[in-house]
Motif scaffolding. Structure first.
Motif, mmCIF file in Angstrom:
data_model
loop_
_atom_site.group_PDB
_atom_site.id
_atom_site.type_symbol
_atom_site.label_atom_id
_atom_site.label_comp_id
_atom_site.label_asym_id
_atom_site.label_seq_id
_atom_site.Cartn_x
_atom_site.Cartn_y
_atom_site.Cartn_z
ATOM 1 N N LEU A 1 48.498 35.474 48.679
ATOM 2 C CA LEU A 1 47.793 34.546 49.561
ATOM 3 C C LEU A 1 46.587 35.204 50.233
ATOM 4 O O LEU A 1 45.722 34.511 50.774
ATOM 5 N N SER A 2 46.525 36.539 50.218
ATOM 6 C CA SER A 2 45.455 37.286 50.891
ATOM 7 C C SER A 2 44.276 37.515 49.953
ATOM 8 O O SER A 2 44.384 37.341 48.732
ATOM 9 N N ALA A 3 43.162 37.933 50.541
ATOM 10 C CA ALA A 3 41.952 38.155 49.745
ATOM 11 C C ALA A 3 42.120 39.302 48.766
ATOM 12 O O ALA A 3 41.587 39.282 47.661
ATOM 13 N N SER A 4 42.855 40.333 49.167
ATOM 14 C CA SER A 4 43.084 41.482 48.288
ATOM 15 C C SER A 4 44.380 42.173 48.671
ATOM 16 O O SER A 4 44.908 41.984 49.784
ATOM 17 N N ALA A 5 44.891 42.985 47.755
ATOM 18 C CA ALA A 5 46.105 43.748 48.030
ATOM 19 C C ALA A 5 45.876 44.749 49.154
ATOM 20 O O ALA A 5 46.753 44.978 49.983
ATOM 21 N N LEU A 6 44.676 45.341 49.196
ATOM 22 C CA LEU A 6 44.365 46.325 50.231
ATOM 23 C C LEU A 6 44.375 45.689 51.614
ATOM 24 O O LEU A 6 44.933 46.257 52.569
ATOM 25 N N ASP A 7 43.771 44.512 51.752
ATOM 26 C CA ASP A 7 43.760 43.815 53.041
ATOM 27 C C ASP A 7 45.184 43.592 53.545
ATOM 28 O O ASP A 7 45.514 43.899 54.701
ATOM 29 N N TYR A 8 46.017 43.043 52.679
ATOM 30 C CA TYR A 8 47.391 42.738 53.074
ATOM 31 C C TYR A 8 48.163 44.017 53.391
ATOM 32 O O TYR A 8 48.901 44.082 54.388
ATOM 33 N N ALA A 9 47.997 45.053 52.570
ATOM 34 C CA ALA A 9 48.732 46.300 52.762
ATOM 35 C C ALA A 9 48.391 46.947 54.097
ATOM 36 O O ALA A 9 49.273 47.421 54.814
ATOM 37 N N VAL A 10 47.117 46.975 54.440
ATOM 38 C CA VAL A 10 46.698 47.618 55.688
ATOM 39 C C VAL A 10 47.293 46.891 56.881
ATOM 40 O O VAL A 10 47.892 47.507 57.777
ATOM 41 N N TRP A 11 47.140 45.575 56.930
ATOM 42 C CA TRP A 11 47.628 44.811 58.081
ATOM 43 C C TRP A 11 49.155 44.840 58.175
ATOM 44 O O TRP A 11 49.721 44.946 59.272
#
Length: 280
Positions: free
Chosen positions: A169-179
């Motif tokens: 659902l997120s823009a990227s895996a990195l965005d979701y992983a960080v948050w």
């Protein structure tokens, strides 16, 4: 499954087994698990200004993933205190794909083909051999480790599905992983303070393990989330849990744990599952 995704999942598996072995090798497993998580969260806090926040619909999945991740880490820290890495870790990680496969069919409408299912079954059989070996040789300690590992396995499956949904659902895996990685270390910090654990002394003597483990765990997490955006979650989860094979090797050659015939047979079954999943 593409060769790139296949190799990235294997890399994630090696990294995940590696930082868990580092925790097992420490003197205080719970404190080491906490400082590794805290270090990883601190790195993610520094990265927050450079990534995009998840959309509103991803937040419930992120919260569920956080609860599952924290619960699994706490249980594993206890399991590492009662049993060997090459038993506790494989039991936890290897049983999860079976649950993920069934639940993933409902949540994502993704059902692996015959080869994929055969690969999942092969990994499950390898894990069953490990469980039998633990019960045969560990006595009461083996039973305790088994119970903890089974609990962690169920929670692992649930948070794997939650994170896969949130990452998609997120823009990227990195965005979701960080948050999603920020709360874990913060909660661990609170738990250690409540328990009055000597964080300063531990960090003085084990700072490299904490920082290295935090970095490695973050990279492994980003990689597996990226793969879950590229391929069916059941196949990614099953292949990712071939980290149990690497944990067996690390347990034997790094931590000097015993190498029974049962354990090597289990490793062979897991390898056969890897081959089947690669062909799926």
């Amino acid at each position: 499954m593409s060769t790139t995704v296949f190799l990235v999942i294997l890399l994630s598996a090696v990294l995940h087994a590696g930082w868990n072995a580092a925790v097992k090798a420490s003197g205080d497993r719970t404190l080491s698990m906490a400082t590794v998580s805290m270090a990883g969260s601190f790195m993610c806090i520094l990265a927050l200004p450079f990534v995009e926040g998840p959309p509103p619909e991803a937040w419930p999945w992120m919260f569920a993933g956080f609860l599952g991740s924290f619960g699994t880490q706490a249980i594993l820290a206890r399991a590492y205190s009662t049993g060997e890495l090459s038993v506790a870790y494989p039991l936890t990680r290897g049983l999860a794909p079976v649950t993920v496969t069934a639940a993933g069919a409902l949540l994502f409408a993704e059902m692996p083909g015959p080869l994929g299912l055969a690969g999942v079954v092969a990994i499950a059989l390898g894990v069953a051999l490990l469980a039998a070996d633990s019960m045969r040789a560990g006595g009461q300690a083996g039973t305790s480790t088994l119970g903890l590992a089974l609990s962690a396995a169920v929670i692992t499956a649930l948070y794997t599905l939650a994170n896969a949904k949130g990452a998609r659902l997120s823009a990227s895996a990195l965005d979701y992983a960080v948050w999603s990685s920020v709360p874990n270390g913060v909660v661990w910090l609170g738990v250690m303070l409540v328990q009055r654990r000597d964080l300063k002394q531990h960090l003085r003597t084990d700072a490299l393990r904490s920082l290295g483990g935090g970095l490695v765990s973050n990279v492994a997490y980003v990689l597996v989330l990226w793969c879950m955006r590229q391929a069916p979650v059941a196949l990614v989860s099953a292949l990712r849990e071939t980290s149990v094979l690497f944990s067996i090797l690390m347990g034997v050659f790094w931590l000097e744990e015993r190498a029974s015939a049962w354990r090597w047979m289990a490793g062979g079954m897991i390898c056969s599952g890897l081959v089947l999943l690669r062909s799926a």
